[in-house]
Design a protein around this motif. Structure first.
Motif, PDB file in Angstrom:
ATOM      1  N   PHE A  25     -13.914  -5.161   6.382  1.00 19.25           N
ATOM      2  CA  PHE A  25     -13.760  -5.307   4.955  1.00 19.25           C
ATOM      3  C   PHE A  25     -14.753  -4.042   4.855  1.00 19.25           C
ATOM      4  N   ALA A  26     -14.864  -2.974   6.264  1.00 19.35           N
ATOM      5  CA  ALA A  26     -14.852  -1.551   5.924  1.00 19.35           C
ATOM      6  C   ALA A  26     -13.623  -0.753   6.304  1.00 19.35           C
ATOM      7  N   VAL A  27     -12.226  -1.781   7.121  1.00 23.46           N
ATOM      8  CA  VAL A  27     -11.229  -1.248   6.955  1.00 23.46           C
ATOM      9  C   VAL A  27     -10.496  -1.000   5.422  1.00 23.46           C
ATOM     10  N   ILE A  28     -10.682  -2.882   4.887  1.00 24.31           N
ATOM     11  CA  ILE A  28      -9.961  -2.758   3.661  1.00 24.31           C
ATOM     12  C   ILE A  28     -10.693  -1.758   2.703  1.00 24.31           C
ATOM     13  N   GLY A  29     -12.132  -1.656   2.582  1.00 23.30           N
ATOM     14  CA  GLY A  29     -12.201  -0.034   2.216  1.00 23.30           C
ATOM     15  C   GLY A  29     -11.891   0.894   1.774  1.00 23.30           C
ATOM     16  N   VAL A  30     -11.831   1.858   3.591  1.00 20.17           N
ATOM     17  CA  VAL A  30     -10.885   2.749   4.118  1.00 20.17           C
ATOM     18  C   VAL A  30      -9.103   2.657   3.371  1.00 20.17           C
ATOM     19  N   LEU A  31      -8.656   1.449   3.302  1.00 21.54           N
ATOM     20  CA  LEU A  31      -7.413   1.601   2.524  1.00 21.54           C
ATOM     21  C   LEU A  31      -7.866   1.378   0.625  1.00 21.54           C
ATOM     22  N   TRP A  32      -8.209   0.877   0.292  1.00 24.65           N
ATOM     23  CA  TRP A  32      -8.323   1.889  -0.712  1.00 24.65           C
ATOM     24  C   TRP A  32      -9.107   2.641  -1.184  1.00 24.65           C
ATOM     25  N   THR A  33      -9.349   3.584  -0.214  1.00 24.65           N
ATOM     26  CA  THR A  33     -10.205   4.902  -0.737  1.00 24.65           C
ATOM     27  C   THR A  33      -8.425   5.395  -0.183  1.00 24.65           C
TER      28      THR A  33
ATOM     29  N   VAL B 136       7.193  11.842  -2.301  1.00 26.57           N
ATOM     30  CA  VAL B 136       5.646  10.907  -1.676  1.00 26.57           C
ATOM     31  C   VAL B 136       5.516   9.880  -2.572  1.00 26.57           C
ATOM     32  N   TRP B 137       5.533   9.742  -3.799  1.00 21.65           N
ATOM     33  CA  TRP B 137       4.794   8.762  -4.571  1.00 21.65           C
ATOM     34  C   TRP B 137       5.242   7.353  -3.904  1.00 21.65           C
ATOM     35  N   ASP B 138       6.209   7.112  -3.638  1.00 26.28           N
ATOM     36  CA  ASP B 138       6.680   6.067  -2.876  1.00 26.28           C
ATOM     37  C   ASP B 138       5.746   5.333  -2.164  1.00 26.28           C
ATOM     38  N   GLY B 139       5.447   6.486  -0.574  1.00 25.32           N
ATOM     39  CA  GLY B 139       5.136   6.846   0.319  1.00 25.32           C
ATOM     40  C   GLY B 139       3.256   6.549   0.119  1.00 25.32           C
ATOM     41  N   ASN B 140       2.813   6.910  -0.879  1.00 25.07           N
ATOM     42  CA  ASN B 140       1.852   6.580  -1.315  1.00 25.07           C
ATOM     43  C   ASN B 140       1.033   4.747  -1.671  1.00 25.07           C
ATOM     44  N   GLU B 141       2.406   4.463  -1.889  1.00 28.00           N
ATOM     45  CA  GLU B 141       1.891   3.145  -2.776  1.00 28.00           C
ATOM     46  C   GLU B 141       1.809   1.548  -1.604  1.00 28.00           C
ATOM     47  N   VAL B 142       1.927   2.279  -0.827  1.00 26.08           N
ATOM     48  CA  VAL B 142       2.015   1.616   1.058  1.00 26.08           C
ATOM     49  C   VAL B 142       0.400   1.243   1.604  1.00 26.08           C
ATOM     50  N   TRP B 143      -0.181   2.521   0.651  1.00 24.15           N
ATOM     51  CA  TRP B 143      -1.471   1.755   1.151  1.00 24.15           C
ATOM     52  C   TRP B 143      -1.613   0.729  -0.086  1.00 24.15           C
ATOM     53  N   LEU B 144      -1.359   0.099  -1.310  1.00 24.41           N
ATOM     54  CA  LEU B 144      -1.586  -0.361  -2.104  1.00 24.41           C
ATOM     55  C   LEU B 144      -1.630  -1.525  -1.712  1.00 24.41           C
ATOM     56  N   LEU B 145      -0.083  -1.814  -1.173  1.00 23.07           N
ATOM     57  CA  LEU B 145       0.220  -3.371  -1.031  1.00 23.07           C
ATOM     58  C   LEU B 145      -0.190  -3.421   1.089  1.00 23.07           C
ATOM     59  N   THR B 146      -0.684  -2.636   1.685  1.00 21.47           N
ATOM     60  CA  THR B 146      -1.324  -2.853   2.498  1.00 21.47           C
ATOM     61  C   THR B 146      -2.939  -3.097   2.314  1.00 21.47           C
ATOM     62  N   ALA B 147      -3.211  -2.545   1.590  1.00 25.29           N
ATOM     63  CA  ALA B 147      -4.671  -3.299   0.719  1.00 25.29           C
ATOM     64  C   ALA B 147      -4.804  -4.518   0.847  1.00 25.29           C
ATOM     65  N   ALA B 148      -3.645  -4.334  -0.122  1.00 28.01           N
ATOM     66  CA  ALA B 148      -3.454  -6.254  -0.542  1.00 28.01           C
ATOM     67  C   ALA B 148      -3.237  -7.324   0.489  1.00 28.01           C
TER      68      ALA B 148
ATOM     69  N   THR C 289     -17.141   7.850  -3.740  1.00 28.45           N
ATOM     70  CA  THR C 289     -17.076   7.104  -5.149  1.00 28.45           C
ATOM     71  C   THR C 289     -16.141   5.651  -5.271  1.00 28.45           C
ATOM     72  N   VAL C 290     -14.963   5.198  -4.160  1.00 29.22           N
ATOM     73  CA  VAL C 290     -14.838   3.846  -3.761  1.00 29.22           C
ATOM     74  C   VAL C 290     -15.485   4.013  -2.343  1.00 29.22           C
TER      75      VAL C 290
END
Length: 333
Positions: free
Chosen positions: A8-16, A52-64, A260-261
């Motif tokens: 749960f904490a890891v997913i929070g870090v990924l969304w952050t 860098v924009w496409d690399g930023n979206e990797v965090w979303l894929l990893t969180a999901a 905030t997250v």
């Protein structure tokens, strides 16, 4: 601490991480209409995030993906109940990626103007919708005894959720403006700083109201501390921006996003999706988690893969660290 708590904490870090990076990314997209005065300046803003924009979206894929693997019940209820808002976010991210790649494929002004308009809209909408989604996750939605979402799409857009959307939109746009000041030169740099000075108070007001509402509804000591950090960091970012300390301003605005997250996840724990119908039907960290064996396998994979990803993305930002301005844009851009 159990493994499901760790994940749960890891997913929070990924969304952050996602909101920290994609936050200024979305903000730059919005600023192509608020800050840029002509096509050359829009190109400057686009180029600040182009590598860098496409690399930023990797965090979303990893969180999901982590949510799907670690908390399958959470993933199933979330993505079925929030289907339309999340589908709209997905469509925006697809169109946004196409806009980055296709804008310069043809020289006609009308062609480039359409893709730039698409970039603006597909940056603004996700910045707003992510706030709506997370506001509903934290506050709770109608979930029945079978873990199914029992509400409608309209139910997702109540006053609290709309305030959450405004909070993320203003916060991300402020985050983008201090990033623009950090990454540009010339007149656009000064205007980015001045715009950040105007956007900061609006972001502070909406964020303070939204986070205070969240704290009153479901907060605890940890979330209260995170709330205080978020607001103090935002005020400090405004002071740094006014003093021309652009690196400090960007770092502090990033702390605001991260706090905030963190505040939202601390207010949510130990639930992952509260039920507004019956507290006993809420999805909890323990009840929605995968088996301990699955979580152990995930932990080993994450331990090896995460440092590689972080090093690679950090290297990308280092390579493209220099400022740019209109003088770097060719006449036939």
């Amino acid at each position: 601490m159990q493994l499901h708590d760790v994940w749960f904490a890891v997913i929070g870090v990924l969304w952050t991480g996602y909101f920290f990076l994609e936050g200024f990314d979305f903000g730059i997209g919005v600023l192509t209409r608020l800050l840029a005065r002509d096509r050359a300046e829009r190109r400057v803003l686009i180029n600040t995030i182009g590598p860098v924009w496409d690399g930023n979206e990797v965090w979303l894929l990893t969180a999901a993906g982590a949510t799907f693997a670690a908390f399958p019940d959470w993933y199933a209820t979330l993505f079925s109940g929030f289907y339309l808002p999340l589908l709209l976010v997905l469509v925006c991210l697809i169109v946004r990626g196409v806009a980055f790649e296709y804008r310069a494929k043809r020289p006609e002004k009308s062609w480039q103007d359409r893709w730039e308009a698409a970039l603006f809209v597909t940056s603004l909408l996700p910045a707003f919708l992510w706030g709506v989604v997370f506001a509903n996750i934290v506050r709770g939605v109608p979930i029945d005894a079978r873990k199914n979402y029992a509400g409608t799409t309209v139910d997702l857009f109540g006053p609290y959720a709309l305030l959450g959307g405004l909070a993320t939109l203003t916060l991300f746009t402020f985050h983008g403006s201090v990033f623009a000041a950090l990454k540009t030169t010339g007149d656009i740099r000064g205007r980015a700083r001045r715009l950040a000075g105007l956007l900061g108070p609006a972001a502070a007001a909406t964020a303070a109201l939204f986070l205070a509402w969240t704290q009153r509804h479901t907060g605890g000591t940890g979330s209260l501390v995170a709330l205080a950090v978020a607001l103090l960091a935002l005020l400090a970012a405004l002071v740094a921006n006014r003093a021309g300390r652009e690196g400090w301003a960007f770092g502090l605005s990033g702390v605001t996003v991260a706090a905030t997250v963190s505040m939202l996840f601390l207010a949510l724990f130990p639930d992952v999706m509260p039920s507004s119908l019956d507290a006993d039907w809420s999805l909890t960290v323990e009840g929605a988690a995968s088996s301990p064996y699955t979580l152990r396998i995930m932990s080993w994979c994450a331990a090896f893969a995460t440092p590689v990803v972080l090093l690679y993305q950090g290297w990308t930002y280092w390579v493209f660290r220099k400022r740019i301005g209109t003088r770097n844009i060719a006449g036939n851009h």
